[in-house]
Design an enzyme around this catalytic site. Structure first.
Site, short mmCIF file in Angstrom:
data_model
loop_
_atom_site.label_atom_id
_atom_site.label_comp_id
_atom_site.label_asym_id
_atom_site.label_seq_id
_atom_site.Cartn_x
_atom_site.Cartn_y
_atom_site.Cartn_z
N CYS A 57 0.84 -1.20 0.00
CA CYS A 57 0.00 0.00 0.00
C CYS A 57 0.87 1.25 0.00
O CYS A 57 0.53 2.26 -0.63
CB CYS A 57 -0.93 0.01 1.22
SG CYS A 57 -2.41 -1.00 1.05
N CYS A 78 -8.27 -2.89 -4.26
CA CYS A 78 -7.50 -3.72 -5.19
C CYS A 78 -8.05 -5.16 -5.22
O CYS A 78 -8.50 -5.67 -4.19
CB CYS A 78 -6.05 -3.77 -4.76
SG CYS A 78 -5.22 -2.18 -4.82
N CYS A 86 -5.23 1.85 4.77
CA CYS A 86 -4.04 1.50 4.01
C CYS A 86 -2.86 1.13 4.89
O CYS A 86 -1.95 0.46 4.46
CB CYS A 86 -3.63 2.64 3.08
SG CYS A 86 -4.68 2.73 1.64
FE1 SF4 Z 1 -1.29 -3.72 -2.55
FE2 SF4 Z 1 -3.54 -4.78 -1.57
FE3 SF4 Z 1 -2.70 -2.34 -0.80
FE4 SF4 Z 1 -3.64 -2.74 -3.25
S1 SF4 Z 1 -4.80 -2.90 -1.30
S2 SF4 Z 1 -1.86 -1.55 -2.74
S3 SF4 Z 1 -2.84 -4.82 -3.71
S4 SF4 Z 1 -1.71 -4.36 -0.41
#
Ligand code: SF4
Length: 257
Positions: free
Chosen positions: A125, A206, A232
């Site tokens: 993230c 995501c 995040c």
């Molecule tokens: Fe990476 Fe998951 Fe964060 Fe997206 S939500 S940036 S895939 S860790």
């Protein structure tokens, strides 16, 4: 009544906490459209809206388009979003006439095979969201978000006008809204729904880190499922140092536990 410092005067930036306190007192409980209008007026030319183009994003984007379609809208395109989200972004941008939508992409040189999320989701993230967003927001003093108090316990006490972890002004016009108000606004304005909502996704980020929610679950329960985090996880402080949000831990730590 105490006069508000003029935020158009760069020297008055140090007075931002005082201004935000006044704005919150005067407009914090006002209708979302009023909060948005005040924010666009106070921070004219220096504010951007950050949108996930996720499950409830259409509401705030529609409100923005009614007031000013030229305000920059930033989508963090982590390169790991669902294709449905990218298609939805195109659909909403065209329908609302948004003229300055920017897809912000990460430097993938340290994660070329896109597997970092499997080992350390907080670091992923940081790489794919925090760093690109900080870079993209470099020219802005304020950011608009669609965050709402009801979504998580971490957001339960947030204000409509606040200072973000990066020291930038953060305005949350929908802070006071609940799920029913969101749904009613979307219905009243015939807003298109993100295609994954019909498949049980209540909050959409995501693809590797988002799953559908079951009946009765928190709307964000499908984000980083199995990890003790709902955000995040990493923020860059105003002084450039990195802060991990309490409760955020990496996938590796989770497996080890
Ligand atoms: Fe990476 Fe998951 Fe964060 Fe997206 S939500 S940036 S895939 S860790």
């Amino acid at each position: 009544m105490q006069k508000l410092p003029d935020l158009h005067d760069a020297d008055a930036r140090t007075s931002a906490p005082l201004v935000l306190t006044h704005l919150e007192a005067r407009f914090g409980a006002a209708p979302a459209q009023s909060v948005l209008a005040v924010a666009l007026d106070r921070f004219e030319g220096r504010v951007a809206l950050v949108s996930s183009f996720g499950a409830e994003a259409a509401v705030l984007l529609h409100m923005l388009s009614v007031i000013d379609r030229t305000v920059p809208v930033l989508l963090l395109d982590t390169q790991l979003l669902f294709p449905e989200t990218l298609a939805y972004q195109q659909e909403l941008s065209a329908r609302f006439g948004l003229s300055d939508v920017r897809r912000i992409k990460p430097d993938e040189s340290t994660d070329p095979d896109r597997t970092l999320h499997q080992r350390d989701s907080a670091a992923c993230c940081h790489l794919r969201k925090t760093v690109p967003l900080e870079r993209a927001l470099g020219g802005f003093d304020a950011v608009l978000t669609g965050r709402k108090r009801f979504q998580t316990k971490e957001r339960a006490g947030m204000r409509s006008f606040e200072t973000g972890p990066d020291g930038r002004v953060r305005i949350n016009p929908l802070a006071n809204w609940n799920a029913e108000q969101i749904a009613a606004y979307a219905k009243a304005h015939d807003l298109p729904q993100h295609p994954l909502v019909a498949r049980g996704f209540a909050s959409i980020g995501c693809a590797p880190c988002t799953s559908p929610v079951r009946e009765g679950e928190d709307p964000r329960a499908g984000r980083w499922r199995g990890e003790e985090r709902e955000e995040c996880g990493i923020h860059i402080r105003a002084d450039g140092t990195i802060e991990r949000i309490s409760g955020a831990r990496s996938s590796g730590e989770r497996r080890a536990g």
